[in-house]
Structures are given as C-alpha cells and as structure tokens.
Design a protein around this motif. Structure first.
Motif, PDB file in Angstrom:
ATOM      1  N   ASP A 162       0.848  -1.187   0.000  1.00 61.11           N
ATOM      2  CA  ASP A 162       0.000   0.000   0.000  1.00 61.11           C
ATOM      3  C   ASP A 162       0.889   1.245   0.000  1.00 61.11           C
ATOM      4  O   ASP A 162       1.250   1.774   1.051  1.00 61.11           O
ATOM      5  CB  ASP A 162      -0.909  -0.021   1.238  1.00 61.11           C
ATOM      6  N   LEU A 163       1.230   1.714  -1.184  1.00 65.77           N
ATOM      7  CA  LEU A 163       2.106   2.881  -1.309  1.00 65.77           C
ATOM      8  C   LEU A 163       1.463   4.148  -0.751  1.00 65.77           C
ATOM      9  O   LEU A 163       2.148   5.021  -0.215  1.00 65.77           O
ATOM     10  CB  LEU A 163       2.477   3.102  -2.774  1.00 65.77           C
ATOM     11  N   HIS A 164       0.148   4.263  -0.876  1.00 67.30           N
ATOM     12  CA  HIS A 164      -0.529   5.502  -0.475  1.00 67.30           C
ATOM     13  C   HIS A 164      -0.556   5.709   1.035  1.00 67.30           C
ATOM     14  O   HIS A 164      -0.846   6.805   1.508  1.00 67.30           O
ATOM     15  CB  HIS A 164      -1.957   5.513  -1.026  1.00 67.30           C
ATOM     16  N   ARG A 165      -0.246   4.656   1.780  1.00 68.95           N
ATOM     17  CA  ARG A 165      -0.239   4.770   3.238  1.00 68.95           C
ATOM     18  C   ARG A 165       0.755   5.822   3.711  1.00 68.95           C
ATOM     19  O   ARG A 165       0.617   6.401   4.789  1.00 68.95           O
ATOM     20  CB  ARG A 165       0.120   3.410   3.849  1.00 68.95           C
ATOM     21  N   ASP A 167       1.719   8.636   1.958  1.00 67.57           N
ATOM     22  CA  ASP A 167       1.611   9.915   1.255  1.00 67.57           C
ATOM     23  C   ASP A 167       1.637  11.119   2.190  1.00 67.57           C
ATOM     24  O   ASP A 167       2.196  12.164   1.857  1.00 67.57           O
ATOM     25  CB  ASP A 167       0.331   9.953   0.405  1.00 67.57           C
ATOM     26  N   SER A 168       1.012  10.992   3.344  1.00 65.75           N
ATOM     27  CA  SER A 168       0.882  12.143   4.244  1.00 65.75           C
ATOM     28  C   SER A 168       1.933  12.169   5.357  1.00 65.75           C
ATOM     29  O   SER A 168       1.889  13.026   6.238  1.00 65.75           O
ATOM     30  CB  SER A 168      -0.515  12.139   4.885  1.00 65.75           C
ATOM     31  N   CYS A 266       9.538   2.542   0.802  1.00 67.55           N
ATOM     32  CA  CYS A 266       8.429   3.443   0.466  1.00 67.55           C
ATOM     33  C   CYS A 266       8.698   4.865   0.943  1.00 67.55           C
ATOM     34  O   CYS A 266       8.258   5.839   0.320  1.00 67.55           O
ATOM     35  CB  CYS A 266       7.127   2.940   1.098  1.00 67.55           C
ATOM     36  N   GLU A 327       8.084   1.074  -5.942  1.00 64.86           N
ATOM     37  CA  GLU A 327       6.937   1.475  -6.760  1.00 64.86           C
ATOM     38  C   GLU A 327       6.747   0.512  -7.934  1.00 64.86           C
ATOM     39  O   GLU A 327       5.625   0.127  -8.262  1.00 64.86           O
ATOM     40  CB  GLU A 327       7.125   2.902  -7.274  1.00 64.86           C
TER      41      GLU A 327
END
Length: 346
Positions: A162-165, A167-168, A266, A327
């Motif tokens: 889960d790459l989007h984990r 993002d923040s 990541c 990625e």
C-alpha cells in the motif's frame, strides 16, 4: 464476487500488516473485512493463550467456544494469515458447515527452525491442506520457490504494498546522522551484531532501537554504543520517525518478505539487508551497496554503513532508487494479487 474476510491474530504484527496492505490494495475492486481471532473468543480471559496441545485445545474449545456464526456468511471467501493454534477451533466449525477457508503462509522453514515452536505449526498446516480442511495456501515469491512443490494446493501470491499509506507522512525533525534498528526481539534478527557494527563504524550519530530487553541493554553498555530507545509508537508517529532516518539496519538471517524493509523503501530510506530480501538484492545497484555477505560479521556491516554515511551523493541516489524500486514492484505485484483474488474467490 462476495465479500472477503481476512482473519489473523493480534499477536502477529507481520500477519496483520499483510492483511492491512491487502485490504488497502483491494478496496477499489473487492469488498473485504479484517477480523481478529481474539474477537471470536468467549470468555476473553482465554484470548492470551499462545500454544495449545490436543488436550488443551479440547478443553479450550469447551470452556471458550468461538463464536464462528458471524463468519459463516462469507462462505469460502475467508483467508487466514499466519497460523494461530486457536484457528483449529474455528476451522473445525467452518468445515462442519461445508466452508473451506484459505491461508496466507508467512514464515519460511528457516524461521520455523530458528524459532523451534513454528515447526509443529508448519506440520499442522500441511495436515489440514492434505485433508482438504484448507482450500489454498498462498505463498509469496520466496516461499513459493521453496514450499510450492511441498504443500498441497499451494499457489503463488505476492505480498501487496500500500504505497498511499505513506503519502501524508512528514519526517520528524532530527539532528545529525540517525540509523534505525527497529525489529521484533526473536531468533534470526541479528540484533547484537548490528549494534556492534554501528559502534565499530565510528559514526558520529545515534542508533534508534525499539528493543526492550535488560540483557541487551547491558550489552549496549559494554559496547558503549550511542543508542536512543523508543517504546511503542502510534503508526503515524512511527513512520514519521522512520522517515527522518539517514539509513536503516535490517540485516537479519532469514525473512520471507520483510515489511520493515518495504516500508523504509516506500519512505525513501536506504536499508541494509541480507541477500534474502529480493526487494533489495534483485536490483544490482542496490545490492552492491546495501546487501551484506556475511551477516554475523559486524565489520562488513560497519564498512557498508561508513561508505553510505561518508558519501552524501550516494545516499541521495540510493534514497531515490529504493523508492522507484518499490513502486515498480508494487505496480506488478498488486495487479497480480487483485487478479488472483478475483479468480480464486467468488
């Protein structure tokens, strides 16, 4: 397809991470829920029991019946992760209802040997697969290469990412050079060699650890390493700390995948590993600078650390490359896993 149930024990953080990543990757195409085996135990006082023999298992099944009825609605769309002896009870209840769940196997035979208590677990899994009590065993790349021909109904199934984990995630503000050695305290983690390697490197910085063990604390004092100890952190705080690291040490003796390595990649953190971790070792450039040949030789780890720390250009290049590498892996493996789930489960 119907809704998917992902089931594991709270005691197994690695298995929990596998399922969390899988759910995040599937969310746009497959509806799924994550549950913990502990939530089915009644009374809760028995939920801490770790290892059960046949007699204890029968006693526990009578004294602490598992409320399995709420999982019947998922039918065969149930996946266990790892193996908890308490799965035996819920598995028998599911089988009596004509339900055959599947299993994501998370440990190598090498890990079974190192920990000792996992060998009966492996044999149990083999028994259930042979008897048809489990439908599929899903194996990541490394496990499939070693166990794919050994276990019944074994299928290749890559771990999802889960790459989007991340993002923040904002890096924590830290000064100077910081290296992390965050890991579970278990055989194979090579903790003392890595601590000694940090000391031998002579790096003017700090080694961050999350290990709480009096004997290791005493060894750290003897070695004289500059160590910062951390207790349990909330996920975002943990990732914020890791994102601030200069590099990471994960030079362990045996792994099946290593989400610790994956997460650092990541976050763009160069991470030292063994050649077991193909996330790093299958890339020629990354392997040259980040893979250690003799894991129990602190001098080799120290030399690799020094080469990285003393070359800022190399550090920056490796940070970019580890992120690009993960990625690329995520795009391929996530798609394969989604297609596999949609094919196997109806």
């Amino acid at each position: 397809m119907g809704r998917l149930l992902l089931l594991c024990s709270k005691r197994f953080p690695g298995s929990k991470r596998v399922l969390e990543n899988l759910k995040a990757v599937l969310k746009e195409t497959v509806e799924c829920d994550i549950e913990f085996i502990e939530s089915f135990l009644s009374p809760p006082m028995f939920s801490h029991v770790k290892y059960l023999g046949k007699i204890e298992n029968k006693i526990l099944s009578k004294l602490s019946p598992i409320r399995a009825e709420k999982v019947f609605k998922y039918g065969n769309n149930i996946i266990f992760a790892g193996w908890d002896k308490r799965y035996e009870i819920i598995l028998s209840k599911l089988n009596r209802e004509g339900i055959t769940p599947s299993l994501i196997l998370c440990s190598t035979l090498g890990q079974n040997e190192l920990t000792g208590h996992e060998i009966p677990v492996f044999l149990n899994i083999h028994k259930h697969l042979k008897a048809g009590n489990l439908k599929y065993v899903l194996l990541n790349k490394r496990l499939n290469e070693s166990l794919g021909k050994v276990l019944n109904n074994a299928l290749y199934f890559p771990y999802t990412i889960d790459l989007h984990r991340f993002d923040s995630i904002q890096p924590k503000s830290l000064e100077g050079i910081n290296i992390d050695l965050f890991c579970a305290l278990r055989p194979g983690k090579n903790i003392l060699n890595q601590i000694l390697a940090f000391k031998m490197s002579g790096i003017n910085g700090s080694l961050h650890i999350n290990i709480n063990n009096p004997q290791i604390d005493e060894v750290i004092k003897v070695i004289g390493a500059s160590v910062v100890k951390h207790r349990w952190l909330e996920p975002n705080d943990y990732y914020s700390l890791i994102a601030a690291m200069t590099a990471s040490l994960q030079v362990t003796f045996t792994e099946s995948f290593s989400y610790a390595v994956c997460e650092r990649m990541c976050l763009g953190i160069p991470v030292f590993t063994s050649y077991d971790i193909d996330l790093i070792s299958d890339d020629e450039f990354l392997a040259r600078f980040l893979c250690i040949n003799a894991l129990d030789t602190p001098l080799l780890i120290a030399n690799a650390l020094n080469r990285l720390i003393n070359d800022r250009k190399l550090r920056d290049e490796l940070a970019v490359c580890v992120r690009k590498r993960i990625e690329t892996i995520a795009r391929t493996d996530n798609k394969y896993a989604i297609d596999c789930i949609r094919t196997l489960f109806k």
